[in-house]
Design a protein around this motif. Structure first.
Motif, PDB file in Angstrom:
ATOM      1  N   ARG A 290       0.719  -1.132  -0.177  1.00  0.00           N
ATOM      2  CA  ARG A 290      -0.004   0.000  -0.002  1.00  0.00           C
ATOM      3  C   ARG A 290       0.842   1.033   0.015  1.00  0.00           C
ATOM      4  N   ILE A 291       2.062   1.212   0.455  1.00  0.00           N
ATOM      5  CA  ILE A 291       3.067   2.507   0.551  1.00  0.00           C
ATOM      6  C   ILE A 291       4.530   2.105  -0.189  1.00  0.00           C
ATOM      7  N   ILE A 292       4.841   0.810  -0.368  1.00  0.00           N
ATOM      8  CA  ILE A 292       6.134   0.414  -0.826  1.00  0.00           C
ATOM      9  C   ILE A 292       6.274  -0.772  -1.706  1.00  0.00           C
ATOM     10  N   SER A 293       6.559  -0.881  -3.067  1.00  0.00           N
ATOM     11  CA  SER A 293       6.455  -2.181  -3.592  1.00  0.00           C
ATOM     12  C   SER A 293       7.633  -2.975  -3.015  1.00  0.00           C
ATOM     13  N   ASP A 294       7.418  -4.392  -3.365  1.00  0.00           N
ATOM     14  CA  ASP A 294       8.376  -5.354  -3.050  1.00  0.00           C
ATOM     15  C   ASP A 294       9.672  -5.144  -3.369  1.00  0.00           C
ATOM     16  N   GLU A 295       9.857  -4.584  -4.688  1.00  0.00           N
ATOM     17  CA  GLU A 295      11.091  -4.276  -5.356  1.00  0.00           C
ATOM     18  C   GLU A 295      11.645  -3.220  -4.827  1.00  0.00           C
ATOM     19  N   HIS A 296      11.207  -2.253  -4.371  1.00  0.00           N
ATOM     20  CA  HIS A 296      11.799  -1.256  -3.323  1.00  0.00           C
ATOM     21  C   HIS A 296      12.023  -1.469  -2.009  1.00  0.00           C
ATOM     22  N   ARG A 297      11.295  -2.231  -1.493  1.00  0.00           N
ATOM     23  CA  ARG A 297      11.620  -2.877  -0.062  1.00  0.00           C
ATOM     24  C   ARG A 297      13.078  -3.772  -0.276  1.00  0.00           C
ATOM     25  N   LYS A 298      13.136  -4.170  -1.378  1.00  0.00           N
ATOM     26  CA  LYS A 298      14.504  -5.032  -1.366  1.00  0.00           C
ATOM     27  C   LYS A 298      15.594  -3.770  -1.630  1.00  0.00           C
ATOM     28  N   ALA A 299      15.282  -2.850  -2.276  1.00  0.00           N
ATOM     29  CA  ALA A 299      16.373  -1.817  -2.464  1.00  0.00           C
ATOM     30  C   ALA A 299      16.775  -1.160  -1.311  1.00  0.00           C
ATOM     31  N   ILE A 300      15.926  -1.267  -0.295  1.00  0.00           N
ATOM     32  CA  ILE A 300      16.286  -0.463   1.054  1.00  0.00           C
ATOM     33  C   ILE A 300      16.670  -1.345   2.267  1.00  0.00           C
ATOM     34  N   ALA A 301      16.779  -2.657   1.964  1.00  0.00           N
ATOM     35  CA  ALA A 301      17.119  -3.663   2.727  1.00  0.00           C
ATOM     36  C   ALA A 301      18.619  -3.581   2.925  1.00  0.00           C
ATOM     37  N   THR A 302      19.016  -3.742   4.446  1.00  0.00           N
ATOM     38  CA  THR A 302      20.370  -3.913   4.695  1.00  0.00           C
ATOM     39  C   THR A 302      20.581  -5.068   5.513  1.00  0.00           C
ATOM     40  N   LYS A 303      21.789  -5.695   5.816  1.00  0.00           N
ATOM     41  CA  LYS A 303      22.121  -6.879   6.525  1.00  0.00           C
ATOM     42  C   LYS A 303      21.730  -6.473   7.794  1.00  0.00           C
ATOM     43  N   ASN A 304      22.082  -5.256   8.472  1.00  0.00           N
ATOM     44  CA  ASN A 304      21.950  -4.828   9.865  1.00  0.00           C
ATOM     45  C   ASN A 304      20.582  -4.125  10.089  1.00  0.00           C
ATOM     46  N   ALA A 305      19.596  -4.282   9.122  1.00  0.00           N
ATOM     47  CA  ALA A 305      18.293  -3.742   9.464  1.00  0.00           C
ATOM     48  C   ALA A 305      18.110  -2.458   9.519  1.00  0.00           C
ATOM     49  N   VAL A 306      18.957  -1.604   9.259  1.00  0.00           N
ATOM     50  CA  VAL A 306      18.846  -0.050   9.219  1.00  0.00           C
ATOM     51  C   VAL A 306      18.009   0.057   8.058  1.00  0.00           C
ATOM     52  N   ILE A 307      16.981   0.855   8.147  1.00  0.00           N
ATOM     53  CA  ILE A 307      15.994   1.589   7.433  1.00  0.00           C
ATOM     54  C   ILE A 307      16.199   2.892   7.190  1.00  0.00           C
ATOM     55  N   PRO A 308      16.878   3.268   5.980  1.00  0.00           N
ATOM     56  CA  PRO A 308      16.653   4.537   5.489  1.00  0.00           C
ATOM     57  C   PRO A 308      15.585   5.605   5.613  1.00  0.00           C
ATOM     58  N   GLY A 309      15.860   6.882   5.461  1.00  0.00           N
ATOM     59  CA  GLY A 309      14.756   7.871   5.407  1.00  0.00           C
ATOM     60  C   GLY A 309      14.384   7.599   3.904  1.00  0.00           C
ATOM     61  N   THR A 310      13.037   7.549   3.574  1.00  0.00           N
ATOM     62  CA  THR A 310      12.480   7.226   2.325  1.00  0.00           C
ATOM     63  C   THR A 310      11.675   8.418   1.765  1.00  0.00           C
ATOM     64  N   ILE A 311      11.235   8.507   0.540  1.00  0.00           N
ATOM     65  CA  ILE A 311      10.727   9.444  -0.277  1.00  0.00           C
ATOM     66  C   ILE A 311       9.404   9.042  -0.840  1.00  0.00           C
ATOM     67  N   LEU A 312       8.000   9.706  -0.479  1.00  0.00           N
ATOM     68  CA  LEU A 312       6.995   9.349  -1.130  1.00  0.00           C
ATOM     69  C   LEU A 312       6.650  10.245  -2.370  1.00  0.00           C
ATOM     70  N   VAL A 313       6.451   9.645  -3.291  1.00  0.00           N
ATOM     71  CA  VAL A 313       5.918  10.491  -4.688  1.00  0.00           C
ATOM     72  C   VAL A 313       4.648   9.858  -5.146  1.00  0.00           C
ATOM     73  N   ASP A 314       3.601  10.557  -5.138  1.00  0.00           N
ATOM     74  CA  ASP A 314       2.304  10.150  -5.264  1.00  0.00           C
ATOM     75  C   ASP A 314       1.740   9.025  -4.517  1.00  0.00           C
ATOM     76  N   GLY A 315       2.152   9.353  -3.048  1.00  0.00           N
ATOM     77  CA  GLY A 315       2.066   8.405  -2.301  1.00  0.00           C
ATOM     78  C   GLY A 315       2.647   7.194  -1.824  1.00  0.00           C
ATOM     79  N   PHE A 316       3.588   6.887  -2.821  1.00  0.00           N
ATOM     80  CA  PHE A 316       4.409   5.506  -2.713  1.00  0.00           C
ATOM     81  C   PHE A 316       5.864   5.930  -2.747  1.00  0.00           C
ATOM     82  N   VAL A 317       6.624   5.001  -2.019  1.00  0.00           N
ATOM     83  CA  VAL A 317       7.950   5.191  -2.142  1.00  0.00           C
ATOM     84  C   VAL A 317       8.687   5.228  -3.307  1.00  0.00           C
ATOM     85  N   ALA A 318       9.529   6.243  -3.429  1.00  0.00           N
ATOM     86  CA  ALA A 318      10.028   6.285  -4.731  1.00  0.00           C
ATOM     87  C   ALA A 318      11.503   6.544  -4.634  1.00  0.00           C
TER      88      ALA A 318
END
Length: 373
Positions: A290-318
């Motif tokens: 509803r807010i982030i695609s599975d593809e972009h979830r993988k793009a922000i994933a890190t081994k140590n579970a650090v979640i970066p700041g993200t940007i919403l464009v038209d309501g979705f993480v871009a």
């Protein structure tokens, strides 16, 4: 903002869920709301790191100032404590007292499932009792607390004691930890001592579920469980059915919601927003599309579970963002995951400049960098 009232059999598509979610997360329009009220509406802010909660409120509230949240912490009207999913959240003192008892079953279960190897030969209840006795004398850093407990149980790693105390006792991280512009080691006090009041004696799971729906709905039972860490919540939603409305998502899963909660038109405009690192907006559902695609979830994933700041464009993480400070200058770096229109890029720039001003406390020497894929 238009609010529709679909019939129980209606299907809510991804954009409909997105707009409903953004409305409840205060992300469609910045709100004029006291910081304490916003914290309670959002059921707290995820706070593994000290600064993200400030960004989380900045992106949601008009004219938010760091001193507002820092003051709540120093005045003991808000605290940092392990809650949902066992992660540190920043919540009001009232919510600390009523939420921690609800989540205690998860904290106890996760202690053995996550740290079981370190507990071999330990009686966690005895460790927790010894930890409480020490903390009732004075607040202690994690290191000092673990070292004191290890004198009684010398054959176990120091990390085991901090994990036992954090899981079995309602311990809060006290200032200056979490105060804007200050730094400090993680130092524990019991919630009861720090707040001068006991925890609520009767956990209200029904109220917890209703508050989740108000801030994160519409949602499935799995979503509620993913956010809280609790299990067997279907029996709770069934008990609450007379108070709720029911929908389906595009895959046929049942969604629960509050009858009067906002469900804007799916075509409602959504502004560019910079979400904080670890923001609950992208961490609080089993199905986060509803807010982030599975593809972009993988793009922000890190081994140590650090979640970066993200940007919403038209309501979705871009995209994702980070700030860096060096030689008195603050740089905001934005990495887009896909191209955006000129209008959206202008929004990104305008909002990014505002974030830079906030992050740098108005100091000179600011630079915004936006990189395409």
């Amino acid at each position: 903002m238009a609010t529709t009232s679909p019939q129980p059999a209606d299907v809510l598509g991804r954009r409909a869920l997105n707009r409903a979610f953004l409305a409840r997360q205060l992300l469609l329009t910045r709100r004029t709301m006291p910081t304490e009220e916003a914290l309670e509406h959002l059921v707290g802010l995820q706070a593994q790191a000290p600064i993200p909660p400030y960004y989380g409120l900045w992106t949601r509230l008009k004219d938010f100032r760091p001193a507002e949240l820092a003051g709540l912490l120093t005045e003991r009207r808000a605290v940092r404590i392990a809650l949902m999913r066992g992660t540190v959240h920043l919540v009001t003192s009232t919510d600390c007292r009523r939420l921690r008892p609800c989540l205690q079953p998860f904290m106890e279960r996760s202690l053995t499932t996550t740290f079981g190897k370190d507990l071999n030969g330990l009686d966690p209840a005895k460790v927790a009792a010894a930890g409480r006795e020490l903390l009732e004398q004075s607040p202690l850093t994690v290191g000092d607390l673990s070292a004191s407990l290890r004198t009684t149980w010398p054959d176990h790693p120091a990390s085991a004691f901090g994990n036992v105390v954090r899981s079995l006792l309602p311990v809060v991280q006290i200032p200056p930890r979490g105060v804007w512009g200050q730094s400090g080691q993680t130092t524990y006090a019991t919630a009861e001592d720090w707040l001068g009041a006991p925890l609520d004696p009767e956990p209200d799971i029904d109220a917890l579920v209703l508050r989740y729906l108000a801030a994160f709905g519409p949602a499935t039972v799995k979503d509620i469980q993913a956010w809280s860490g609790l299990t067997r919540l279907r029996e709770v939603t069934e008990r609450l059915r007379p108070q709720l409305v029911s929908f389906r998502d595009e895959d046929g899963r049942e969604l629960w919601d509050l009858p009067s909660a906002p469900r804007p038109d799916p075509d409602t405009p959504a502004p560019v927003r910079y979400l904080a690192p670890y923001d609950n907006a992208i961490l609080s559902h089993a199905d986060r599309t509803r807010i982030i695609s599975d593809e972009h979830r993988k793009a922000i994933a890190t081994k140590n579970a650090v979640i970066p700041g993200t940007i919403l464009v038209d309501g979705f993480v871009a995209g994702a963002w980070r700030t860096d400070r060096a030689r008195g200058a603050t740089t905001l770096s934005v990495q887009l995951f896909h191209p955006v229109s000129k209008r959206r890029r202008a929004e990104l720039t305008e909002e990014g400049e505002r974030l830079l001003l906030f992050a740098s406390d108005g100091a000179a020497g600011r630079e915004l960098r936006i990189a395409d894929t």
